[in-house]
Enzyme design. Structure first.
Site, PDB file in Angstrom:
ATOM      1  N   SER A  50       0.883  -1.165   0.000  1.00  0.00           N
ATOM      2  CA  SER A  50       0.000   0.000   0.000  1.00  0.00           C
ATOM      3  C   SER A  50       0.922   1.216   0.000  1.00  0.00           C
ATOM      4  CB  SER A  50      -0.883  -0.010   1.248  1.00  0.00           C
ATOM      5  OG  SER A  50      -1.665   1.158   1.306  1.00  0.00           O
ATOM      6  N   TYR A  51       1.215   1.730  -1.202  1.00  0.00           N
ATOM      7  CA  TYR A  51       2.286   2.720  -1.382  1.00  0.00           C
ATOM      8  C   TYR A  51       2.234   3.892  -0.412  1.00  0.00           C
ATOM      9  CZ  TYR A  51       3.489   0.327  -5.723  1.00  0.00           C
ATOM     10  OH  TYR A  51       3.864  -0.598  -6.650  1.00  0.00           O
ATOM     11  N   CYS A  56       9.884   7.039   4.022  1.00  0.00           N
ATOM     12  CA  CYS A  56      11.121   7.506   3.397  1.00  0.00           C
ATOM     13  C   CYS A  56      12.281   7.418   4.389  1.00  0.00           C
ATOM     14  CB  CYS A  56      10.975   8.952   2.933  1.00  0.00           C
ATOM     15  SG  CYS A  56       9.751   9.181   1.635  1.00  0.00           S
ATOM     16  N   GLU A  58      14.625   9.574   4.952  1.00  0.00           N
ATOM     17  CA  GLU A  58      14.833  10.823   5.683  1.00  0.00           C
ATOM     18  C   GLU A  58      13.931  10.907   6.905  1.00  0.00           C
ATOM     19  OE1 GLU A  58      15.152  11.865   1.201  1.00  0.00           O
ATOM     20  OE2 GLU A  58      14.153  10.382   2.445  1.00  0.00           O
TER      21      GLU A  58
END
EC number: 3.5.4.5
Length: 144
Positions: A50-51, A56, A58
């Site tokens: 589930s994008y 990320c 960072e």
């Protein structure tokens, strides 16, 4: 700023780069943030089917810094296996604005070409939304 300081930060990011979990994009990213006291925290990207739930590198590094009780990013190094140095995405820029300043140093290195690029956060996000915007509209006693 001494280039060796940036090299040390890049090395820290490279040391965790292999731990990135990127089965969908196959773009492996790692980051290392230096807190105001000189302590370095690392993070990697962690993708999800589930994008929208992808984390990320960072933000992962900043979350580690915050979990350790630190609140100020002085500089960040990003390493990615992309042909060009990868700048932080918009969400990461906003999170950096929360814990850094316009002068926060951002260095990115391609593990493919070894090319590097350096920015100040103010260049990447010239009109950051900050706590001052909230305080202006709610009064000086607004959180955090």
């Amino acid at each position: 700023m001494d280039g060796r300081d940036l090299d040390k930060l890049v090395e820290k990011a490279l040391s965790v780069h292999r731990n990135s979990y990127a089965p969908y994009s196959n773009v492996h990213v790692a980051a290392a943030v230096e807190a105001e006291d000189g302590t370095i925290y690392t993070g990697v990207n962690v993708e999800n089917a589930s994008y929208g739930l992808t984390i990320c590198a960072e933000r992962a590094a900043i979350a580690a810094m915050v979990a350790a009780g630190r609140r100020r990013v002085v500089k960040i190094a990003i390493v990615a296996d992309t042909p060009e140095p990868l700048p932080p995405c918009g969400a990461c820029r906003q999170v950096l604005a929360e814990f850094g300043s316009r002068d926060t140093l951002v260095v990115s290195v391609s593990t493919v070409t070894k090319e590097s690029r350096v920015w100040r956060l103010g260049e990447l996000l010239p009109y950051a939304f900050t706590v001052e915007h909230i305080r202006e509209n709610r009064g000086s006693d607004a959180a955090p």
